[in-house]
Design an enzyme around this catalytic site. Structure first.
Site, short mmCIF file in Angstrom:
data_model
loop_
_atom_site.label_atom_id
_atom_site.label_comp_id
_atom_site.label_asym_id
_atom_site.label_seq_id
_atom_site.Cartn_x
_atom_site.Cartn_y
_atom_site.Cartn_z
N TYR A 176 3.02 9.98 -0.30
CA TYR A 176 3.99 9.38 0.63
C TYR A 176 5.43 9.65 0.20
O TYR A 176 6.23 8.72 0.05
CB TYR A 176 3.77 7.88 0.74
N ASP A 225 0.85 -1.19 0.00
CA ASP A 225 0.00 0.00 0.00
C ASP A 225 0.88 1.24 0.00
O ASP A 225 1.80 1.37 0.82
CB ASP A 225 -0.88 -0.01 1.25
#
Length: 288
Positions: free
Chosen positions: A47, A42
């Site tokens: 990010y 994931d």
């Protein structure tokens, strides 16, 4: 309904996205994750460098894992909710991940007002129509998650759930009943259960008042260590397909795998933790 099977524990890639995390260590860790049998990775456009690290390290092993990313927020969580921005963000994710197609793309904590406006929903459906992703989903909690389920267009959801965060309990089961894949974030409640002092950072600290109010001890979980109990409670909750944990430490990952392999908590322990939450929670929402 996707027909895709995944391991009950998945890897959340936030730690390897931090600039200070060395690329060589990220490559070694990601290989170790796959070697250990985790089959879901994931990540998200927001990010940091996580997508790039995944692309550099394990694109050659693409057939060994289900790849999930999120759109709607770019670097530093800058909002990007128009249909054009969703498409462009996802196209960039494909390049970073060195993938021809992404298995699942989720709307990244899109709030209720944005969902109701419809453009973000149209944008993510367009990704599926353009075959940039196989399946689409929603990552979020509470009223926004309930609305996303009502739309009936998503294949996967991702939501928070742990002994300190059970507001989404009924929605997880609703998603299962509709045939959706259900991913869990924050199953360890950011490491707060078992702590004797408040965590320093605000992200984890949001759980501290709940931990104090619940007054739980190891006697409530049969003498287990809290990280194991929290993960087993969440990973085997009704409706859950895969619980996500993120770490930059391979020993922590192995400990999480061992915890999940131990199976569900005893039914009486689960019932006790649910009852304590229901009796204590003062309109506690799912923490996003």
């Amino acid at each position: 309904s996707t027909g895709r099977s995944v391991s009950p524990l998945g890897y959340g890639s936030v730690p390897i996205g931090r600039e200070a995390y060395p690329s060589a260590d990220a490559a070694q860790l990601l290989d170790a994750v796959l070697d250990a049998g985790l089959t879901l990775i994931d990540t998200a456009a927001a990010y940091g460098k996580a997508e790039e690290e995944i692309g550099k390290a394990i694109a050659r092993r693409r057939d060994q894992y289900t790849l999930v990313t999120k759109t709607g927020a770019t670097d530093d969580y800058a909002p990007a909710w128009s249909a054009r921005e969703i498409r462009e963000t996802t196209e960039r994710s494909l390049r970073r991940l060195k993938a021809d197609v992404i298995d699942v793309v989720l709307l990244h904590t899109c709030d209720l007002d944005l969902l109701r406006r419809g453009e973000a929903v149209d944008g993510i459906q367009e990704l599926r129509e353009r075959q940039l992703t196989r399946w689409i989903g929603y990552s979020g909690d509470n009223e926004a998650l309930a609305y996303a389920l009502e739309l009936g267009i998503f294949d996967v959801i991702e939501a928070s759930y742990s002994p300190l965060d059970q507001a989404n309990r009924a929605l997880l089961r609703q998603a299962e009943g509709a045939g959706l894949g259900v991913l869990l974030k924050r199953p360890l409640a950011n490491g707060v259960p078992g702590r004797t002092t408040p965590p320093a950072d605000a992200y984890a600290g949001a759980y501290w008042p709940r931990w104090e109010a619940l007054g739980l001890t190891r006697d409530d979980i049969g003498g287990l260590e809290w990280p194991e109990a929290s993960l087993r409670f969440a990973a085997y909750a009704g409706g859950v397909t895969c619980a996500l944990t993120g770490s930059g430490n391979s020993d922590h990952i192995q400990a999480n795998i061992s915890a999940v392999n131990a199976g569900p908590l005893p039914a009486d322990v689960v019932a006790h933790l649910e009852q304590r939450f229901d009796e204590t929670a003062d309109d506690w929402p799912g923490l996003t």
